[in-house]
Scaffold this motif. Structure first.
Motif: not given
Length: 290
Positions: A97-98, A143-152, A169-171, A175-180
């Motif tokens: 995640r870092l 964008l990706i740390t905000g939970g979104h997908v980046w394409r470029g 494509v970076i996504a 986990n099961d708790e919804g944390k990245i």
């Protein structure tokens, strides 16, 4: 009865383990498939221990069996996904995640020249060519740390210093708790496509410069009669007409312009439309009118 239920493919190994255990009197443990009455296969985990009396004389085997089908299927699913990633022609990178690389598949190494050992615990910035600005990288990270997908697209640099283009494509991975917990990047080498696009653009610019050097009004139409390109003389014609004449506009259907002019009684407009339609249909090699 027990032996008759064991899957034929697993029976030899189970019997071998059973025989060895009876000879050595050691702990019995095995996982194998059984066939249910309806013919479905289920995975069992089987454990048994020899019970002895005070003199050490064997009395009986005591054990337990439990269904591990879901666990085995999950493990097989993971193995299948792993093989897909390993064998994928696309470059796949997984970071924590870092942003530090934890895994990269063989396609990544083949493309970049970096082995997994060289890339591990580093960030994908080892591929930076300097083409992408820091502000663009920040937008990507936000964008990706905000939970979104980046394409470029990136212009990256290999280990040997050679640059290459890739579509990525970076996504985020949750986990099961919804944390990245990870980020995964799937990348495709598009260098050849970008080079072809550059050559095509160079050819287009060269053609445009040749057309602009001519004093004749030139407009290029597609098969439907839409204007896709005009030369400098044609644009000057439009400018002198204060861009009010629709025939000076790229994207306008020139046949419709001629039809409208014919309806308004403009001389030669109907003939021009007819001749152009014949040329577009291939019924004549060229159209000439004044």
């Amino acid at each position: 009865l027990w032996k008759s239920m064991i899957h034929p493919e697993d029976l030899p190994a189970v019997l071998e383990t059973d025989e060895r255990t009876h000879q050595t009197l050691e702990f019995f443990q095995a996982e194998y498939r059984i066939l249910t009455k309806d013919g479905r296969a289920r995975w069992l985990h089987d454990e048994a221990v020899l019970i002895q009396n005070e003199e050490g004389k064997p009395l009986f085997w005591q054990g337990v069996m439990y269904d591990v089908t879901e666990r085995r299927e999950a493990e097989e699913h993971i193995r299948r996904l792993s093989r897909i990633v390993e064998q994928s022609p696309a470059s796949i990178v997984i970071t924590n995640r870092l942003g530090y690389i934890e895994y990269a598949n063989p396609a990544f190494s083949e493309l970049t020249g970096y082995s997994l050992e060289e890339a591990k615990d580093k960030t994908p910035r080892i591929l930076k060519s300097g083409y992408t600005s820091e502000s663009e990288y920040k937008k990507l990270w936000d964008l990706i740390t905000g939970g979104h997908v980046w394409r470029g697209e990136f212009l990256n640099k290999k280990k040997n210093g050679e640059t290459y283009w890739e579509y990525a494509v970076i996504a985020p991975v949750f986990n099961d708790e919804g944390k990245i917990i990870n980020f995964v990047g799937v990348k495709q080498d598009i260098t050849e496509r970008k080079e072809a696009e550059e050559k095509l653009e160079s050819a287009r610019q060269f053609l445009q410069s040749v057309q602009d050097a001519l004093s004749a009004h030139i407009a290029i139409l597609d098969r439907e009669g839409n204007i896709v390109q005009v030369n400098a003389a044609w644009r000057e014609f439009g400018r002198k007409n204060e861009l009010t004449h629709p025939s000076a506009c790229v994207g306008v259907n020139y046949l419709e312009v001629c039809d409208k002019a014919a309806q308004d009684g403009e001389e030669g407009a109907a003939e021009a439309a007819a001749v152009i339609r014949e040329a577009l249909k291939g019924e004549r090699e060229y159209a000439w009118f004044e």
